[in-house]
Design a protein around this motif. Sequence first.
Motif, PDB file in Angstrom:
ATOM      1  N   MET A   1       0.624  -1.284  -0.058  1.00 37.47           N
ATOM      2  CA  MET A   1       0.018  -0.035   0.224  1.00 37.47           C
ATOM      3  C   MET A   1       1.104   1.221   0.099  1.00 37.47           C
ATOM      4  SD  MET A   1      -2.995   0.828   2.744  1.00 37.47           S
ATOM      5  CE  MET A   1      -4.088  -0.578   2.182  1.00 37.47           C
ATOM      6  N   ARG A   2       0.742   1.919  -1.156  1.00 38.59           N
ATOM      7  CA  ARG A   2       1.644   3.122  -1.251  1.00 38.59           C
ATOM      8  C   ARG A   2       0.823   4.436  -1.117  1.00 38.59           C
ATOM      9  NH1 ARG A   2       4.874   0.325   0.184  1.00 38.59           N
ATOM     10  NH2 ARG A   2       6.891  -0.470  -0.855  1.00 38.59           N
TER      11      ARG A   2
ATOM     12  N   SER B   1      -4.593  10.300   4.782  1.00 38.12           N
ATOM     13  CA  SER B   1      -5.303   9.486   4.209  1.00 38.12           C
ATOM     14  C   SER B   1      -5.831   8.320   4.768  1.00 38.12           C
ATOM     15  CB  SER B   1      -4.923   9.229   2.638  1.00 38.12           C
ATOM     16  OG  SER B   1      -3.760   8.056   2.974  1.00 38.12           O
ATOM     17  N   LEU B   2      -6.743   7.872   4.625  1.00 35.39           N
ATOM     18  CA  LEU B   2      -7.086   6.496   5.365  1.00 35.39           C
ATOM     19  C   LEU B   2      -5.990   5.112   5.217  1.00 35.39           C
ATOM     20  CD1 LEU B   2     -10.909   6.290   4.675  1.00 35.39           C
ATOM     21  CD2 LEU B   2      -9.796   6.962   6.855  1.00 35.39           C
ATOM     22  N   GLN B   3      -5.730   5.229   4.039  1.00 37.91           N
ATOM     23  CA  GLN B   3      -4.538   4.304   3.526  1.00 37.91           C
ATOM     24  C   GLN B   3      -3.097   4.271   4.646  1.00 37.91           C
ATOM     25  OE1 GLN B   3      -4.076   5.048  -0.668  1.00 37.91           O
ATOM     26  NE2 GLN B   3      -3.939   2.912  -0.781  1.00 37.91           N
TER      27      GLN B   3
ATOM     28  N   LEU C   1      -1.532   1.887   7.317  1.00 37.66           N
ATOM     29  CA  LEU C   1      -0.063   1.682   7.331  1.00 37.66           C
ATOM     30  C   LEU C   1       0.414   1.942   8.741  1.00 37.66           C
ATOM     31  CD1 LEU C   1       0.983   3.066   3.532  1.00 37.66           C
ATOM     32  CD2 LEU C   1       1.139   0.720   4.578  1.00 37.66           C
ATOM     33  N   SER C   2      -0.245   2.810   9.267  1.00 42.19           N
ATOM     34  CA  SER C   2       0.365   3.461  10.598  1.00 42.19           C
ATOM     35  C   SER C   2       0.138   2.481  11.615  1.00 42.19           C
ATOM     36  CB  SER C   2       0.001   4.633  10.919  1.00 42.19           C
ATOM     37  OG  SER C   2       0.488   5.773   9.960  1.00 42.19           O
ATOM     38  N   ALA C   3      -1.273   1.920  11.599  1.00 45.39           N
ATOM     39  CA  ALA C   3      -1.627   0.742  12.438  1.00 45.39           C
ATOM     40  C   ALA C   3      -0.887  -0.399  12.203  1.00 45.39           C
ATOM     41  CB  ALA C   3      -3.193   0.414  12.310  1.00 45.39           C
ATOM     42  N   PHE C   4      -0.635  -0.720  11.036  1.00 45.15           N
ATOM     43  CA  PHE C   4       0.234  -1.874  10.492  1.00 45.15           C
ATOM     44  C   PHE C   4       1.699  -1.866  11.130  1.00 45.15           C
ATOM     45  CE2 PHE C   4       2.684  -4.594   7.610  1.00 45.15           C
ATOM     46  CZ  PHE C   4       2.318  -5.728   7.994  1.00 45.15           C
TER      47      PHE C   4
ATOM     48  N   GLU D   1     -12.305  -3.238   6.495  1.00 42.21           N
ATOM     49  CA  GLU D   1     -11.961  -4.554   6.756  1.00 42.21           C
ATOM     50  C   GLU D   1     -10.357  -4.926   7.340  1.00 42.21           C
ATOM     51  OE1 GLU D   1     -14.257  -7.245   3.672  1.00 42.21           O
ATOM     52  OE2 GLU D   1     -14.070  -5.461   2.832  1.00 42.21           O
ATOM     53  N   ASP D   2      -9.645  -3.866   6.493  1.00 44.62           N
ATOM     54  CA  ASP D   2      -8.471  -4.029   6.906  1.00 44.62           C
ATOM     55  C   ASP D   2      -8.023  -3.526   8.465  1.00 44.62           C
ATOM     56  OD1 ASP D   2      -7.054  -4.237   4.218  1.00 44.62           O
ATOM     57  OD2 ASP D   2      -8.403  -2.817   3.924  1.00 44.62           O
TER      58      ASP D   2
END
Length: 246
Positions: A131-132, A138-140, A144-147, A173-174
């Motif tokens: 995911m870039r 952004s929600l992306q 990414l921060s949570a991951f 869902e992610d």
Amino acid sequence: MSDTDKDIEYIEKFLNLELSDTELSEFEARLENEPAFAQKLNNYKLSVDLVEQKYTSDSENARVEQWRTIIKEEKDSKVITFSWKWIAGIAASVLVLFFGWRYTNNMNSQDLAEITRESWDKKNGLDYRMMRTTDRDSLQQIILSAFDAYEQEKYKDAIAILEPFVSTTLYYEDALLIRGLSQYRIGNSTNALKTLETLSEFPTGKKAKVALWYQGLIYLDLGDKKAAKKFLLLPSDQNTEIKLKE
């Protein structure tokens, strides 16, 4: 041929190593799911023990008749007759065959724990490095921060980062997946399983299989193989890996 006759013939084929791979898998499934069938096999083993002790002695006739009674399913059911010489011939090896086969298909706890750990290491569905984004808000980027927090074992931080996500939010869902796994890692297995169950039942179904996979692994970690088998196919002589149940 009655069902009892068929079952006994099936057991004979198993003990005589005449089952195909498919039949052997079906045989194992019946042992797991049909207590009556497992009891038939146990009764047959009892008969083998009985004959092995003293095959030709007349004094054992009463015990032979006792065995005949044991294998009856009902008072008036037909008693199946066997080749006692054949039974005597396999008596010395039948228990070795049976328990050896069961050992192969029911791996010891240490082996299963290692395979479970390797399954966790595969990180199925956690491909968020792909995911870039250049948008920090952004929600992306939040996903990414949570991951990143999850990967760094900062599980509470991961859960907190994902708090804004609700069912109508993009990438929900992610968020559920990372949240559920983080909950498990901090020791909250009950909430983790509930979160993953919600994910598995989410209408889009995009992460359903991943959710089922991790539910199964969590149950394995908890030592609940019966529950894990609802989601996973466990290792056997035909499969050395844990697989998602279709």
